[in-house]
Scaffold this motif. Sequence first.
Motif, mmCIF file in Angstrom:
data_model
loop_
_atom_site.group_PDB
_atom_site.id
_atom_site.type_symbol
_atom_site.label_atom_id
_atom_site.label_comp_id
_atom_site.label_asym_id
_atom_site.label_seq_id
_atom_site.Cartn_x
_atom_site.Cartn_y
_atom_site.Cartn_z
ATOM 1 N N ALA A 36 26.888 64.158 89.536
ATOM 2 C CA ALA A 36 27.246 63.381 90.448
ATOM 3 C C ALA A 36 28.646 63.309 90.590
ATOM 4 O O ALA A 36 29.153 63.297 91.714
ATOM 5 N N VAL A 37 29.667 63.284 89.572
ATOM 6 C CA VAL A 37 30.929 63.678 89.614
ATOM 7 C C VAL A 37 31.248 64.958 90.264
ATOM 8 O O VAL A 37 32.247 64.742 91.159
ATOM 9 N N MET A 38 30.693 65.904 89.995
ATOM 10 C CA MET A 38 31.007 67.241 90.560
ATOM 11 C C MET A 38 30.791 67.067 91.953
ATOM 12 O O MET A 38 31.576 67.849 92.758
ATOM 13 N N ALA A 39 29.680 66.476 92.163
ATOM 14 C CA ALA A 39 29.394 66.623 93.639
ATOM 15 C C ALA A 39 30.204 65.875 94.511
ATOM 16 O O ALA A 39 30.598 66.250 95.629
ATOM 17 N N GLN A 40 30.788 64.710 94.045
ATOM 18 C CA GLN A 40 31.584 63.708 94.757
ATOM 19 C C GLN A 40 33.117 64.701 94.900
ATOM 20 O O GLN A 40 33.520 64.609 95.910
ATOM 21 N N ARG A 41 33.762 65.336 93.757
ATOM 22 C CA ARG A 41 34.812 66.083 93.881
ATOM 23 C C ARG A 41 34.403 67.077 94.967
ATOM 24 O O ARG A 41 35.699 67.273 95.571
ATOM 25 N N LEU A 73 32.839 67.141 97.659
ATOM 26 C CA LEU A 73 32.646 66.600 98.822
ATOM 27 C C LEU A 73 34.240 66.069 99.342
ATOM 28 O O LEU A 73 34.528 66.073 100.618
ATOM 29 N N ALA A 74 34.864 65.556 98.181
ATOM 30 C CA ALA A 74 36.149 65.275 98.798
ATOM 31 C C ALA A 74 37.018 66.383 99.340
ATOM 32 O O ALA A 74 38.127 65.997 99.963
ATOM 33 N N SER A 75 36.758 67.652 99.023
ATOM 34 C CA SER A 75 37.380 68.809 99.772
ATOM 35 C C SER A 75 37.118 68.704 101.390
ATOM 36 O O SER A 75 38.056 69.442 101.947
ATOM 37 N N GLY A 76 36.213 68.071 101.890
ATOM 38 C CA GLY A 76 35.934 67.977 103.357
ATOM 39 C C GLY A 76 35.157 69.146 103.613
ATOM 40 O O GLY A 76 34.582 69.257 104.847
ATOM 41 N N LEU A 77 34.679 69.919 102.458
ATOM 42 C CA LEU A 77 33.704 71.037 102.917
ATOM 43 C C LEU A 77 32.366 70.754 102.734
ATOM 44 O O LEU A 77 31.967 69.791 101.893
ATOM 45 N N PRO A 78 31.197 71.288 103.478
ATOM 46 C CA PRO A 78 30.006 71.179 103.185
ATOM 47 C C PRO A 78 29.581 71.609 101.667
ATOM 48 O O PRO A 78 30.008 72.634 101.109
ATOM 49 N N ALA A 97 25.283 63.011 101.228
ATOM 50 C CA ALA A 97 25.773 64.135 102.016
ATOM 51 C C ALA A 97 25.641 65.499 101.378
ATOM 52 O O ALA A 97 26.271 66.369 101.918
ATOM 53 N N VAL A 98 25.156 65.693 100.401
ATOM 54 C CA VAL A 98 25.043 66.943 99.402
ATOM 55 C C VAL A 98 23.458 67.589 99.991
ATOM 56 O O VAL A 98 22.549 66.623 99.961
ATOM 57 N N ASP A 99 23.502 68.894 100.367
ATOM 58 C CA ASP A 99 22.356 69.455 100.426
ATOM 59 C C ASP A 99 21.537 70.234 98.877
ATOM 60 O O ASP A 99 22.524 70.833 98.356
ATOM 61 N N ALA A 100 20.634 69.576 98.534
ATOM 62 C CA ALA A 100 19.951 69.996 97.261
ATOM 63 C C ALA A 100 19.018 71.227 97.750
ATOM 64 O O ALA A 100 18.413 71.024 98.638
ATOM 65 N N VAL A 101 19.230 72.224 96.870
ATOM 66 C CA VAL A 101 18.508 73.536 96.990
ATOM 67 C C VAL A 101 17.811 73.527 95.904
ATOM 68 O O VAL A 101 18.133 73.988 94.815
ATOM 69 N N LEU A 121 37.716 70.579 86.439
ATOM 70 C CA LEU A 121 38.069 70.925 87.809
ATOM 71 C C LEU A 121 37.866 69.644 88.569
ATOM 72 O O LEU A 121 37.184 68.815 88.578
ATOM 73 N N THR A 122 39.050 69.528 89.405
ATOM 74 C CA THR A 122 39.337 68.309 90.161
ATOM 75 C C THR A 122 38.939 68.848 91.665
ATOM 76 O O THR A 122 39.092 69.828 92.184
ATOM 77 N N ALA A 123 38.813 67.463 92.485
ATOM 78 C CA ALA A 123 38.869 67.817 93.989
ATOM 79 C C ALA A 123 40.012 68.469 94.456
ATOM 80 O O ALA A 123 40.008 69.368 95.173
ATOM 81 N N HIS A 124 41.288 68.277 93.797
ATOM 82 C CA HIS A 124 42.497 68.917 94.247
ATOM 83 C C HIS A 124 42.216 70.421 93.851
ATOM 84 O O HIS A 124 42.779 71.165 94.765
ATOM 85 N N ASP A 125 41.889 70.792 92.961
ATOM 86 C CA ASP A 125 41.351 72.197 92.590
ATOM 87 C C ASP A 125 40.617 72.960 93.433
ATOM 88 O O ASP A 125 40.833 73.996 94.064
ATOM 89 N N LEU A 126 39.909 72.186 93.922
ATOM 90 C CA LEU A 126 38.816 72.748 94.882
ATOM 91 C C LEU A 126 39.581 72.989 96.267
ATOM 92 O O LEU A 126 39.310 74.168 96.900
ATOM 93 N N ALA A 127 39.918 72.024 96.766
ATOM 94 C CA ALA A 127 40.769 71.998 97.977
ATOM 95 C C ALA A 127 41.769 73.009 97.980
ATOM 96 O O ALA A 127 41.935 73.743 98.728
ATOM 97 N N ASP A 128 42.647 73.050 96.802
ATOM 98 C CA ASP A 128 43.566 74.237 96.733
ATOM 99 C C ASP A 128 43.172 75.581 96.914
ATOM 100 O O ASP A 128 43.669 76.339 97.898
#
Length: 193
Positions: free
Chosen positions: A33-38, A40-45, A64-68, A105-112
Motif C-alpha cells: 500500500a505504501v509503495m502504491a501511494q508513493r 501515485l504521488a508521482s502523478g503517473l498512472p 486509483a491503481v490498476d491491479a494486473v 524508494l520515495t515518491a521523490h525518487d520516482l518523480a525524479d
Amino acid sequence: MRLAILILAAGQSSRMRGADKMQEPVGGAPLLAVMAQRALASGLPVFVTVPALSHPRARLLPEAVDAVPVPDAQEGMAASIRAGIGALPDDVDGAMILPADLPDLTAHDLADMAQRYRGGILRATAQDGTPGHPVIFPRALFAELQNVTGDEGARSVITAHRDLLELIALPASHATTDLDTPEAWAEWRSGRG
C-alpha cells in the motif's frame, strides 16, 4: 512523453518463511500500500501486478491503481513483467518498472526518475553506483519485455540494449534496499532507529 509505473508484486515471498513481505508494515501501513501511494504521488498512472485479483494483496491497493493479475506468477519476475507490460494502455510511451519490496524508494525518487527520462533505458543506482531499481523502458522495447522468461526480470533486455542505457544515482541505497527475509526486515527496522 507519457510514462506509467509498473510495480511488480506477484512474487511468492518464498524466503519469508510463511510471511508475506508485501504486508510487512512500513510507517504503519503494509509495504504494498505504501509503495502504491508513493507511485501515485508521482502523478503517473500506476499498475501493480498481483497473483490474482482475489489475492489479499489486491485489497491493499488504492482505488486509483490498476491491479494486473499474473496467473503464472510462480514462474518468477518475468511473468509479472509480461502481464504488466501487456496491461499498459496504447498511449504509454515508457514503463517505469520496479519490484514492490524496495521500502527506501520515495515518491521523490520516482518523480525524479520520470522527470529525467529522455528515452532509451534509464536505470537507478545506489549512491555508490550499484545498479538497482526502478528501470524505465521505452515502448520500442515492450515487445522484448513481453518475451522475457524466468526469474531474472528484464536483465536480458538491458544487456541487449546497453547502448541505450543511462544510469541515475538515487540517494543512499534507495535503489537497492531489497528485503526478502525476516532477518533483512529486522535489520532494516533496527537501522531506522
